[in-house]
Design an enzyme around this catalytic site. Structure first.
Site, PDB file in Angstrom:
ATOM      1  N   TYR A 142      17.050  -5.039   2.735  1.00  0.00           N
ATOM      2  CA  TYR A 142      15.828  -4.559   3.386  1.00  0.00           C
ATOM      3  C   TYR A 142      16.105  -3.278   4.164  1.00  0.00           C
ATOM      4  O   TYR A 142      15.403  -2.271   3.995  1.00  0.00           O
ATOM      5  CB  TYR A 142      15.275  -5.631   4.332  1.00  0.00           C
ATOM      6  CG  TYR A 142      14.168  -5.123   5.239  1.00  0.00           C
ATOM      7  CD1 TYR A 142      12.925  -4.794   4.716  1.00  0.00           C
ATOM      8  CD2 TYR A 142      14.370  -4.973   6.612  1.00  0.00           C
ATOM      9  CE1 TYR A 142      11.907  -4.312   5.535  1.00  0.00           C
ATOM     10  CE2 TYR A 142      13.362  -4.504   7.439  1.00  0.00           C
ATOM     11  CZ  TYR A 142      12.135  -4.173   6.899  1.00  0.00           C
ATOM     12  OH  TYR A 142      11.134  -3.691   7.703  1.00  0.00           O
TER      13      TYR A 142
ATOM     14  N   LYS B 299      14.635   0.421   3.064  1.00  0.00           N
ATOM     15  CA  LYS B 299      13.684   1.076   3.971  1.00  0.00           C
ATOM     16  C   LYS B 299      14.212   2.443   4.409  1.00  0.00           C
ATOM     17  O   LYS B 299      13.431   3.386   4.619  1.00  0.00           O
ATOM     18  CB  LYS B 299      13.409   0.191   5.184  1.00  0.00           C
ATOM     19  CG  LYS B 299      12.563  -1.042   4.882  1.00  0.00           C
ATOM     20  CD  LYS B 299      11.146  -0.684   4.461  1.00  0.00           C
ATOM     21  CE  LYS B 299      10.295  -0.247   5.635  1.00  0.00           C
ATOM     22  NZ  LYS B 299       8.882   0.007   5.228  1.00  0.00           N
TER      23      LYS B 299
END
Length: 330
Positions: free
Chosen positions: A137, A141
């Site tokens: 994640y 991102k």
């Protein structure tokens, strides 16, 4: 004015939609489900996946601005399951914005983009992007934020916000998972219990998005990222215990050293890969580090450039959050 909110049916996206509607804007949302709760409020809903360039293009047609909030969050899953929504999805949004000459894009990022495994105390936006990634994640991102900011131009103004540990009424993830872990007897204080962290009330996060949107209209803030929080770091474990007390739950007192928690996290990750489990492991290396070390940031740049200020103070935010958790039987 017509505004698109990707993930308008989600936690943060829903609060942003409410604020846009209150201003009298026409609002459109794209999500993988029909989102009847938005339709009932007069929101136009486009069903589609962020990885579907055709669906994203259709959602962006005819809008004046985009709030790109939707993302795949979490600490566990395959690289592909994060890279698709977070990186490819962002590319599709950027491409559609350019195609339809959208003027403003507010991108929802995360402070995890500067994760490096060390404590961060009062860090500002000069911090470099992370390294030694412990979860997909954070890495995806970071890739997406860099592409979003690189797309900033005179024709498409882009700003990225990094709200930290978002909580509040309607929270589907953070605090409900903490409470469930406490009830199941799984959660321990990781490290010596002194971790100081930033948290962000969801209403303030939504306000920050509107502040960024307005700043772009004034010709300010474009092409840059901004940390967002309550502006007052909390002692993580006493803060969580105050919430547990409000819910009638016993406080957390048992501790586990960080090296042990980190090792258990590594073992869990290995076992989950071998067993090909899709549910989250009880702990991961990333979670162990985040629970044990300081991570709070300087929000003065957002205050000075965007005009952001946390309108809901911590005591009121906690009160509203605990009331909501009680209503939801946590």
């Amino acid at each position: 004015m017509k505004i698109l909110v990707t993930g308008g049916g989600g936690f943060v996206g829903g609060y942003i939609v409410e604020r846009l509607l209150a201003r009298g804007y026409a609002v459109r949302s794209i999500g993988r489900s029909p989102q009847p709760q938005l339709v009932a409020k007069g929101v136009e809903v486009v069903c589609g996946d962020l990885t579907d360039a055709t669906a994203v293009s259709a959602a962006c047609e005819g809008v004046d601005a985009v709030f790109h909030v939707a993302a795949r969050a979490g600490v566990w899953g395959s690289w592909e399951s994060f890279y698709g929504p977070n990186v490819i999805g962002t590319r599709n949004v950027l491409s559609a914005c350019r195609k339809w000459q959208v003027k403003r894009l507010v991108y929802t990022s995360t402070p995890s983009v500067v994760f490096n495994g060390d404590s961060i105390r009062g860090g500002d936006e000069s911090l470099p992007y992370g390294k030694n990634w412990l979860c997909h994640y954070a890495e995806t991102k970071a890739l997406a934020e860099q592409e979003a900011l690189a797309a900033n131009s005179e024709k498409l103004q882009v700003v990225a916000l990094r709200p930290h540990l978002i909580f509040g009424p309607g929270d589907p993830h953070l605090l409900p998972r903490v409470v469930e872990s406490v009830k199941a007897g799984r959660l321990r204080i990781v490290g010596d219990g002194s971790a100081k962290v930033d948290v962000s009330y969801v209403g303030n996060v939504a306000d920050a998005h509107l502040d960024a949107f307005d700043a772009l209209e004034r010709g300010k803030g474009a092409g840059q990222a901004y940390f967002i929080s309550q502006g007052e770091p909390v002692d993580l474990w006493p803060w969580l215990n105050s919430i547990l007390e409000g819910l009638g739950q016993p406080p957390l007192t048992q501790k586990i050293p960080l090296p042990l928690a980190y090792g258990i996290g590594a073992l869990c990750e290995g076992a989950w890969k071998v067993l090909r489990r899709r549910t989250d492991p009880p702990i991961t290396r990333f979670v162990a580090v985040e629970l044990a070390k300081d991570h709070y940031f300087d929000i003065r740049k957002a205050q000075h450039v965007l005009g952001y200020r946390p309108r809901v103070p911590m005591n009121e935010a906690l009160k509203l959050t605990i009331q909501d958790l009680i209503r939801r039987h946590y």
